[in-house]
Scaffold this active site. Structure first.
Site, PDB file in Angstrom:
ATOM      1  N   ALA A   1      -8.503  -4.806 -16.749  1.00 42.44           N
ATOM      2  CA  ALA A   1      -8.413  -3.234 -16.244  1.00 42.44           C
ATOM      3  C   ALA A   1      -7.803  -3.354 -14.698  1.00 42.44           C
ATOM      4  O   ALA A   1      -9.230  -2.289 -14.240  1.00 42.44           O
ATOM      5  CB  ALA A   1      -9.731  -3.033 -16.956  1.00 42.44           C
TER       6      ALA A   1
ATOM      7  N   ALA B   1      -2.456  -4.536 -12.995  1.00 40.29           N
ATOM      8  CA  ALA B   1      -1.595  -4.606 -14.464  1.00 40.29           C
ATOM      9  C   ALA B   1      -1.802  -4.727 -15.981  1.00 40.29           C
ATOM     10  O   ALA B   1      -1.142  -3.833 -16.946  1.00 40.29           O
ATOM     11  CB  ALA B   1      -0.966  -5.797 -14.646  1.00 40.29           C
ATOM     12  N   GLY B   2      -3.387  -5.061 -16.476  1.00 37.37           N
ATOM     13  CA  GLY B   2      -3.769  -4.199 -17.833  1.00 37.37           C
ATOM     14  C   GLY B   2      -3.387  -3.259 -17.623  1.00 37.37           C
ATOM     15  O   GLY B   2      -3.325  -2.473 -18.859  1.00 37.37           O
TER      16      GLY B   2
ATOM     17  N   PHE C   1       6.007  -2.594   7.046  1.00 37.34           N
ATOM     18  CA  PHE C   1       4.842  -3.721   6.673  1.00 37.34           C
ATOM     19  C   PHE C   1       5.965  -4.527   6.673  1.00 37.34           C
ATOM     20  O   PHE C   1       6.415  -4.701   7.334  1.00 37.34           O
ATOM     21  CB  PHE C   1       4.769  -3.599   4.912  1.00 37.34           C
ATOM     22  CG  PHE C   1       2.770  -3.126   4.886  1.00 37.34           C
ATOM     23  CD1 PHE C   1       2.626  -2.529   5.188  1.00 37.34           C
ATOM     24  CD2 PHE C   1       2.911  -4.151   3.622  1.00 37.34           C
ATOM     25  CE1 PHE C   1       0.913  -1.987   5.197  1.00 37.34           C
ATOM     26  CE2 PHE C   1       1.555  -4.038   3.156  1.00 37.34           C
ATOM     27  CZ  PHE C   1       1.209  -2.883   3.792  1.00 37.34           C
TER      28      PHE C   1
ATOM     29  N   HIS D   1      -3.949 -14.163   4.986  1.00 31.12           N
ATOM     30  CA  HIS D   1      -4.051 -12.827   4.965  1.00 31.12           C
ATOM     31  C   HIS D   1      -4.712 -12.962   6.619  1.00 31.12           C
ATOM     32  O   HIS D   1      -5.067 -13.689   6.779  1.00 31.12           O
ATOM     33  CB  HIS D   1      -3.971 -11.939   4.837  1.00 31.12           C
ATOM     34  CG  HIS D   1      -4.041 -10.720   5.059  1.00 31.12           C
ATOM     35  ND1 HIS D   1      -4.361  -9.641   5.882  1.00 31.12           N
ATOM     36  CD2 HIS D   1      -3.345  -9.433   4.181  1.00 31.12           C
ATOM     37  CE1 HIS D   1      -3.650  -8.092   6.294  1.00 31.12           C
ATOM     38  NE2 HIS D   1      -3.022  -7.917   5.108  1.00 31.12           N
TER      39      HIS D   1
ATOM     40  N   LEU E   1     -10.551  -8.043   4.245  1.00 33.27           N
ATOM     41  CA  LEU E   1      -9.246  -7.598   5.133  1.00 33.27           C
ATOM     42  C   LEU E   1      -9.444  -6.455   5.766  1.00 33.27           C
ATOM     43  O   LEU E   1     -10.265  -5.371   4.981  1.00 33.27           O
ATOM     44  CB  LEU E   1      -8.544  -7.003   3.635  1.00 33.27           C
ATOM     45  CG  LEU E   1      -7.310  -7.518   3.998  1.00 33.27           C
ATOM     46  CD1 LEU E   1      -6.681  -8.604   4.139  1.00 33.27           C
ATOM     47  CD2 LEU E   1      -5.881  -6.189   2.672  1.00 33.27           C
TER      48      LEU E   1
ATOM     49  N   GLU F   1      -2.151  -4.665   6.294  1.00 30.90           N
ATOM     50  CA  GLU F   1      -1.675  -5.121   6.972  1.00 30.90           C
ATOM     51  C   GLU F   1      -0.909  -3.669   7.928  1.00 30.90           C
ATOM     52  O   GLU F   1       0.027  -3.340   8.647  1.00 30.90           O
ATOM     53  CB  GLU F   1      -0.024  -5.570   6.781  1.00 30.90           C
ATOM     54  CG  GLU F   1       0.869  -5.920   7.119  1.00 30.90           C
ATOM     55  CD  GLU F   1       1.756  -7.098   6.662  1.00 30.90           C
ATOM     56  OE1 GLU F   1       1.160  -7.749   6.135  1.00 30.90           O
ATOM     57  OE2 GLU F   1       2.307  -6.638   5.888  1.00 30.90           O
TER      58      GLU F   1
ATOM     59  N   ARG G   1       3.544 -13.025   6.398  1.00 28.60           N
ATOM     60  CA  ARG G   1       1.902 -13.249   6.609  1.00 28.60           C
ATOM     61  C   ARG G   1       2.309 -15.054   6.820  1.00 28.60           C
ATOM     62  O   ARG G   1       1.031 -14.870   7.663  1.00 28.60           O
ATOM     63  CB  ARG G   1       2.003 -12.613   5.811  1.00 28.60           C
ATOM     64  CG  ARG G   1       1.178 -10.822   5.500  1.00 28.60           C
ATOM     65  CD  ARG G   1       0.414 -10.528   4.125  1.00 28.60           C
ATOM     66  NE  ARG G   1       0.355  -9.972   4.338  1.00 28.60           N
ATOM     67  CZ  ARG G   1       0.145  -8.826   2.931  1.00 28.60           C
ATOM     68  NH1 ARG G   1      -0.364  -9.223   1.672  1.00 28.60           N
ATOM     69  NH2 ARG G   1      -0.347  -7.894   3.062  1.00 28.60           N
TER      70      ARG G   1
ATOM     71  N   HIS H   1      -6.035 -14.562   0.487  1.00 26.95           N
ATOM     72  CA  HIS H   1      -5.633 -13.653   0.146  1.00 26.95           C
ATOM     73  C   HIS H   1      -5.018 -13.379  -1.099  1.00 26.95           C
ATOM     74  O   HIS H   1      -5.428 -12.383  -1.716  1.00 26.95           O
ATOM     75  CB  HIS H   1      -4.457 -13.185   1.401  1.00 26.95           C
ATOM     76  CG  HIS H   1      -4.828 -11.399   0.966  1.00 26.95           C
ATOM     77  ND1 HIS H   1      -5.495 -10.528   1.076  1.00 26.95           N
ATOM     78  CD2 HIS H   1      -3.454 -10.879   0.576  1.00 26.95           C
ATOM     79  CE1 HIS H   1      -5.211  -9.084   0.664  1.00 26.95           C
ATOM     80  NE2 HIS H   1      -3.629  -9.191   0.954  1.00 26.95           N
TER      81      HIS H   1
HETATM   82  C1  LIG Z   1      -9.127  -6.460  -0.251  1.00 34.30           C
HETATM   83  C2  LIG Z   1      -6.907  -6.374  -0.988  1.00 34.30           C
HETATM   84  C3  LIG Z   1      -6.069  -5.770  -0.285  1.00 34.30           C
HETATM   85  C4  LIG Z   1      -4.530  -5.718  -1.335  1.00 34.30           C
HETATM   86  N1  LIG Z   1      -3.928  -4.830  -0.377  1.00 34.30           N
HETATM   87  C5  LIG Z   1      -2.608  -5.050  -1.113  1.00 34.30           C
HETATM   88  C6  LIG Z   1      -1.754  -3.796  -0.682  1.00 34.30           C
HETATM   89  O1  LIG Z   1      -1.890  -2.775   0.065  1.00 34.30           O
HETATM   90  N2  LIG Z   1      -0.186  -3.499  -1.036  1.00 34.30           N
HETATM   91  C7  LIG Z   1      -0.507  -4.288  -2.304  1.00 34.30           C
HETATM   92  O2  LIG Z   1       0.949  -4.720  -2.959  1.00 34.30           O
HETATM   93  N3  LIG Z   1      -0.808  -5.507  -2.561  1.00 34.30           N
HETATM   94  C8  LIG Z   1      -2.198  -5.255  -1.566  1.00 34.30           C
HETATM   95  N4  LIG Z   1      -2.924  -6.782  -2.448  1.00 34.30           N
HETATM   96  C9  LIG Z   1      -3.247  -7.712  -3.757  1.00 34.30           C
HETATM   97  C10 LIG Z   1      -2.977  -6.537  -4.939  1.00 34.30           C
HETATM   98  O3  LIG Z   1      -3.860  -5.302  -4.167  1.00 34.30           O
HETATM   99  C11 LIG Z   1      -3.797  -7.435  -5.935  1.00 34.30           C
HETATM  100  O4  LIG Z   1      -2.976  -8.766  -6.167  1.00 34.30           O
HETATM  101  C12 LIG Z   1      -3.365  -6.596  -7.157  1.00 34.30           C
HETATM  102  O5  LIG Z   1      -4.006  -5.666  -7.237  1.00 34.30           O
HETATM  103  C13 LIG Z   1      -3.616  -7.747  -8.567  1.00 34.30           C
HETATM  104  O6  LIG Z   1      -3.606  -7.174  -9.721  1.00 34.30           O
HETATM  105  P1  LIG Z   1      -4.274  -7.505 -11.627  1.00 34.30           P
HETATM  106  O7  LIG Z   1      -4.238  -6.313 -12.113  1.00 34.30           O
HETATM  107  O8  LIG Z   1      -3.902  -8.197 -11.180  1.00 34.30           O
HETATM  108  O9  LIG Z   1      -5.662  -7.499 -10.824  1.00 34.30           O
HETATM  109  P2  LIG Z   1      -7.174  -7.090 -10.453  1.00 34.30           P
HETATM  110  O10 LIG Z   1      -7.277  -5.995  -9.592  1.00 34.30           O
HETATM  111  O11 LIG Z   1      -7.911  -8.669  -9.954  1.00 34.30           O
HETATM  112  O12 LIG Z   1      -7.216  -7.128 -11.911  1.00 34.30           O
HETATM  113  C14 LIG Z   1      -8.219  -8.118 -12.698  1.00 34.30           C
HETATM  114  C15 LIG Z   1      -8.743  -8.402 -13.472  1.00 34.30           C
HETATM  115  O13 LIG Z   1      -9.124  -8.359 -14.737  1.00 34.30           O
HETATM  116  C16 LIG Z   1     -10.690  -8.467 -15.537  1.00 34.30           C
HETATM  117  N5  LIG Z   1     -11.209  -9.948 -15.590  1.00 34.30           N
HETATM  118  C17 LIG Z   1     -11.056 -11.400 -14.608  1.00 34.30           C
HETATM  119  N6  LIG Z   1     -11.623 -11.815 -15.079  1.00 34.30           N
HETATM  120  C18 LIG Z   1     -11.975 -11.604 -16.291  1.00 34.30           C
HETATM  121  C19 LIG Z   1     -12.658 -12.098 -17.939  1.00 34.30           C
HETATM  122  N7  LIG Z   1     -12.266 -14.092 -17.650  1.00 34.30           N
HETATM  123  N8  LIG Z   1     -12.502 -11.648 -18.850  1.00 34.30           N
HETATM  124  C20 LIG Z   1     -12.861 -10.623 -18.429  1.00 34.30           C
HETATM  125  N9  LIG Z   1     -11.623  -9.877 -17.426  1.00 34.30           N
HETATM  126  C21 LIG Z   1     -11.096 -10.104 -16.968  1.00 34.30           C
HETATM  127  C22 LIG Z   1     -11.317  -7.838 -13.916  1.00 34.30           C
HETATM  128  O14 LIG Z   1     -12.789  -7.428 -14.568  1.00 34.30           O
HETATM  129  C23 LIG Z   1     -10.372  -6.713 -13.835  1.00 34.30           C
HETATM  130  O15 LIG Z   1     -10.300  -5.878 -14.657  1.00 34.30           O
HETATM  131  C24 LIG Z   1      -4.737  -6.814  -2.033  1.00 34.30           C
HETATM  132  C25 LIG Z   1      -5.503  -7.388  -2.131  1.00 34.30           C
HETATM  133  C26 LIG Z   1      -6.425  -7.911  -2.189  1.00 34.30           C
HETATM  134  C27 LIG Z   1      -7.814  -8.256  -2.202  1.00 34.30           C
END
Ligand SMILES: Cc1cc2nc3c(=O)[nH]c(=O)nc-3n(C[C@H](O)[C@H](O)[C@H](O)COP(=O)(O)OP(=O)(O)OC[C@H]3O[C@@H](n4cnc5c(N)ncnc54)[C@H](O)[C@@H]3O)c2cc1C
Length: 557
Positions: free
Chosen positions: A11, A14-15, A112, A227, A237, A240, A271, A337
């Protein structure tokens, strides 16, 4: 048994974006190990890219991304990412995201790294938090079913098509089957493979590992982004956006050393380049007081600008290391990162297996290639999350329900019960920290064949030791010890793929830099790595990169 047409694992941005779309015509449930507002997406500070300014262009965003990827990104997928970016940003705005504004009321954009235009839309330095909030509101509005605190342990694919998942409901303490026609994996990244990382504790690459174990290959796993600016000693973090707002990097001689490495872009180089430059300064003895950090200096920006644009950075520095960035420079070091590789999908999130989709950081479309540009990954989550939702809903309309095989549940139950019942053995966290250290030391920013071979040997040893892990907590209720043991299996699997891919790739490209092969070799290596599952020896194959418009050329900044 629980049934949902579409099960989404995760969640984060993306989810949830996929769920909002798919729920318009299908029965959707999200399984998540944490409350949605605690996904790592909420930690994103800096912003999200889109060419929405009349003086900017989609072509320029596309080219910057292709060049940033060191030509390993698939150009057809990148063109979709950049051309759909403006519509997705406005959609988020209309759903309620409170972006920062320019004086004339338009969405504010900041500079950026690695880009030729200030195209990073932001909401102060809490952009991820605010986007996540918007998305969660929509989930509630659409009454989408959420299974919170459900930790997914297994994906079940039989005869090439998805049947559902097995999950550990931490609250009831039971292992459950959730049968589905389609599964969208949106579990985020795997930064916790490294000892110094910006990633949340839950970024253990679960989704990639369970997909891999189900027999689906993973792509380009050797490309891990460091990063440039993590808080020294913490890895947390420092966005940037600090450099986007004009922050400098300085070494022990008080020199803005980036002029040696990226004379044009300076601190706003990509980066991979900035991280390597910092590490070179440190290795050559120009770290502050001879230690392994340099300074990120914001003082000249002034108190008002810092508190308006970078309030979270100010707070993080004060709370974690007692540094007030209004009056003091921030000690920083590169931090693991982002996972550029992942589950291979097409631009609709579809994978090789029928009914299996992936989106967000765990997927590899591939738009980031060998190095991701800051601001492109939240963009990826909303563009490809939406697309995966559309396609999954279309898919479930076209197929009948299939059986969930009993053996898939019983074998998983056996695997997990064995860990719970084992009375003696090593603790998961000892192996985990040895793994994180070896990956940091030997498969980090600078790599070479000898060190990576040693790392691989160590990983194999750790994999063997992990067969006999034992947990102290024997209760089934909210057993974080057990979850730690399952995470460890996933981390080990992925660490091995990163190392194998990196060892095989005898060139330097993007975030993958080899001291023993310091140049990019397009003739041999302009290709994606694809790793196939084998319990003992994963196998590597290679795939062509899609090049449509931009032929590879030397990458200078
Ligand atoms: C500190 C930081 C700063 C960032 N800043 C930026 C930025 O400024 N701009 C940018 O574009 N990107 C940035 N990024 C990268 C970007 O935020 C992430 O790549 C992106 O938000 C990932 O989103 P996601 O939905 O794929 O996963 P996530 O937001 O990581 O969500 C993963 C979900 O999967 C669930 N999950 C995981 N494993 C399991 C499991 N086994 N069973 C059930 N649920 C599970 C978790 O509970 C969570 O709900 C940053 C990343 C970090 C770490």
């Amino acid at each position: 048994m629980i049934n949902h047409e579409i099960v989404i694992i995760g969640a984060g941005l993306a989810g949830m974006r996929a769920a909002i779309e798919a729920s318009q015509s299908a029965d959707v449930a999200i399984l998540t190990r944490l409350h949605p507002m605690r996904a790592h997406s909420g930690a994103a500070q800096g912003g999200i890219n889109a060419a929405i300014d009349p003086d900017d262009s989609i072509e320029s965003h596309t080219f910057d991304t292709v060049k940033g990827s060191d030509y390993l990104g698939d150009q057809d997928a990148i063109a979709i990412l950049t051309s759909e970016a403006p519509r997705d940003i406005y959609e988020m705005e209309h759903m309620g995201t409170v972006f920062s504004r320019k004086d004339d009321g338009r969405i504010a954009q900041r500079a950026f790294g690695g880009q030729n235009f200030n195209r990073c839309c932001y909401a102060s330095d809490k952009t991820g938090h605010l986007l996540l909030q918007t998305m969660y509101e929509q989930i509630l509005k659409h009454n989408i079913k959420l299974y919170e605190d459900w930790y997914v342990t297994k994906l079940v694919i039989e005869d090439g098509s998805v049947r559902g998942v097995v999950a550990y409901d931490q609250i009831s303490g039971k292992l459950e089957v959730v049968r589905a026609k389609a599964v969208i994996v949106a579990t985020g990244g795997a930064g916790r493979i490294y000892s110094v990382t910006s990633n949340a504790h839950i970024c253990t690459g679960d989704g990639m590992a369970i997909v891999f174990r189900a027999g689906i290959p993973l792509r380009d796993m050797e490309f891990i982004q460091f990063h440039p600016t993590g808080l020294y000693g913490q890895g947390i973090l420092v966005t940037e956006g600090c450099r986007g707002e004009g922050g400098y990097l300085t070494n022990n001689d008080d020199e803005r050393f980036m002029k040696k490495y990226a004379p044009t872009k300076m601190e706003l180089g990509p980066r991979d380049l900035v991280s390597r430059s910092i590490w070179t300064e440190i290795k050559e003895g120009r770290g502050i007081d001879g230690k392994d950090f340099v300074h990120l200096d914001l003082r000249h920006l002034g108190k008002d600008k810092i508190l308006e644009r970078l309030p979270q950075v100010h707070e993080l520095c004060l709370n974690y290391i007692g540094v007030d960035c209004i009056t003091q420079p921030i000690p920083i070091q590169p931090t693991a990162h982002y996972t550029m590789g992942g589950i291979p999908t097409d631009a609709w999130g579809e994978s090789q297996a029928k009914g299996l989709f992936a989106a967000g950081e765990c997927a590899c479309v591939s738009v980031h290639g060998a190095n991701r540009l800051g601001g492109n990954s939240m963009l990826e989550t909303i563009v490809f999350g939406r697309r995966a939702g559309v396609k999954a809903a279309e898919f479930v309309r076209s197929v009948e329900w299939q059986e969930f095989p009993d053996h898939a549940f019983s074998s998983e139950q056996k695997r997990i019960t064995e860990i719970m019942e084992r009375k003696e053995g090593e603790k998961p966290w000892t192996i985990r920290s040895e793994l994180q250290d070896v990956m940091m030391m030997k498969v980090g920013i600078f790599r070479d064949g000898k060190e990576m071979s040693e790392a691989l040997q160590k990983i194999v040893e750790l994999k063997n030791r992990a067969k006999n892990i034992c947990v102290d907590d024997k209760s089934w209720l909210y057993n974080t010890d057990l979850v730690g043991a399952l995470e460890l299996q996933n981390l080990l699997l992925l660490a091995e793929l990163i190392t194998l891919g990196a060892l095989a790739r005898e060139e330097s490209r993007g975030a993958h830099y080899r001291n023993d092969f310091p140049t990019r070799d397009d003739e041999k290596w302009l290709k994606h790595t694809v790793a196939f599952y084998d319990e003992i020896n994963p196998r590597l194959e290679y795939e062509d990169v899609t090049i449509t418009t931009y032929q590879p050329e030397a990458r200078k900044y």
